[in-house]
Design a protein around this motif. Structure first.
Motif, short mmCIF file in Angstrom:
data_model
loop_
_atom_site.label_atom_id
_atom_site.label_comp_id
_atom_site.label_asym_id
_atom_site.label_seq_id
_atom_site.Cartn_x
_atom_site.Cartn_y
_atom_site.Cartn_z
N GLU A 157 -18.46 -6.60 7.82
CA GLU A 157 -18.66 -6.50 9.28
C GLU A 157 -18.77 -5.03 9.69
O GLU A 157 -19.61 -4.66 10.51
N PHE A 158 -17.90 -4.21 9.10
CA PHE A 158 -17.93 -2.77 9.40
C PHE A 158 -19.30 -2.19 9.06
O PHE A 158 -19.90 -1.47 9.86
N THR A 159 -19.79 -2.50 7.87
CA THR A 159 -21.08 -1.96 7.42
C THR A 159 -22.20 -2.43 8.34
O THR A 159 -23.09 -1.65 8.69
N GLN A 160 -22.15 -3.69 8.77
CA GLN A 160 -23.18 -4.20 9.69
C GLN A 160 -23.16 -3.42 11.01
O GLN A 160 -24.21 -3.03 11.51
N LYS A 161 -21.97 -3.17 11.54
CA LYS A 161 -21.86 -2.41 12.79
C LYS A 161 -22.36 -0.98 12.60
O LYS A 161 -23.03 -0.42 13.47
N LEU A 162 -22.02 -0.40 11.48
CA LEU A 162 -22.46 0.96 11.16
C LEU A 162 -23.99 1.02 11.14
O LEU A 162 -24.60 1.91 11.72
N LYS A 163 -24.61 0.05 10.47
CA LYS A 163 -26.07 0.04 10.32
C LYS A 163 -26.78 -0.21 11.65
O LYS A 163 -27.94 0.15 11.80
N GLU A 164 -26.08 -0.83 12.62
CA GLU A 164 -26.68 -1.08 13.94
C GLU A 164 -26.75 0.18 14.79
O GLU A 164 -27.43 0.21 15.81
N ASP A 165 -26.01 1.22 14.40
CA ASP A 165 -25.94 2.45 15.19
C ASP A 165 -26.80 3.52 14.52
O ASP A 165 -26.43 4.05 13.48
N PRO A 166 -27.97 3.84 15.12
CA PRO A 166 -28.89 4.78 14.46
C PRO A 166 -28.29 6.14 14.17
O PRO A 166 -28.71 6.81 13.23
N GLU A 167 -27.26 6.54 14.94
CA GLU A 167 -26.63 7.84 14.73
C GLU A 167 -25.90 7.92 13.38
O GLU A 167 -25.80 8.98 12.79
N ILE A 168 -25.36 6.78 12.93
CA ILE A 168 -24.53 6.78 11.72
C ILE A 168 -25.01 5.80 10.65
O ILE A 168 -24.38 5.64 9.62
N ALA A 169 -26.15 5.18 10.90
CA ALA A 169 -26.65 4.13 10.00
C ALA A 169 -26.89 4.62 8.57
O ALA A 169 -26.85 3.83 7.62
#
Length: 123
Positions: free
Chosen positions: A64-76
């Protein structure tokens, strides 16, 4: 020296202690968090070179963490390595599908983790 920053996210103090010690000895700068949501905040604020995280946290799973990270272009683009007690191929496949760069089965061997971090960062 241009040292790389690793964000460690784990709710087990002993794991954090062992990982911090091993990574600092290998010339990494280390930031820690004990929850997934706090880890996401720190990732946004600090933009670490890599995130090393336990798959089983109270608030967010590693996937879930990785999915949220990938949704944010700043930190994807920050690579994620998951640490897990789950050895099943399904768990690993789900993790890789979510965008995880590496998946390490516990028990932890710090030298192996440092080697895999260096490998991921050199790609």
């Amino acid at each position: 020296m241009n040292s790389k920053t690793v964000l460690i996210i784990d709710d087990e103090p002993k794991n954090i202690e062992v990982l911090v010690s091993g990574l600092v000895n290998s010339q990494f700068q280390v930031v820690t968090s004990t929850s997934g949501y706090n880890g996401l905040e720190k990732a946004r604020k600090l933009n670490p070179n890599l995130i090393l995280m336990d798959t089983e946290l109270q608030d967010l799973s590693g996937i879930e963490f990785t999915q949220k990270l990938k949704e944010d272009p700043e930190i994807a683009d920050i690579p994620v390595i998951l640490l897990s007690t789950r050895e099943g191929i399904q768990d690993r496949l789900k993790a890789y599908e979510a965008g995880v760069r590496d998946y390490i089965i516990k028990p932890l061997h710090v030298r192996e983790i440092v080697g895999r971090i260096k490998m991921v960062l050199s790609r």
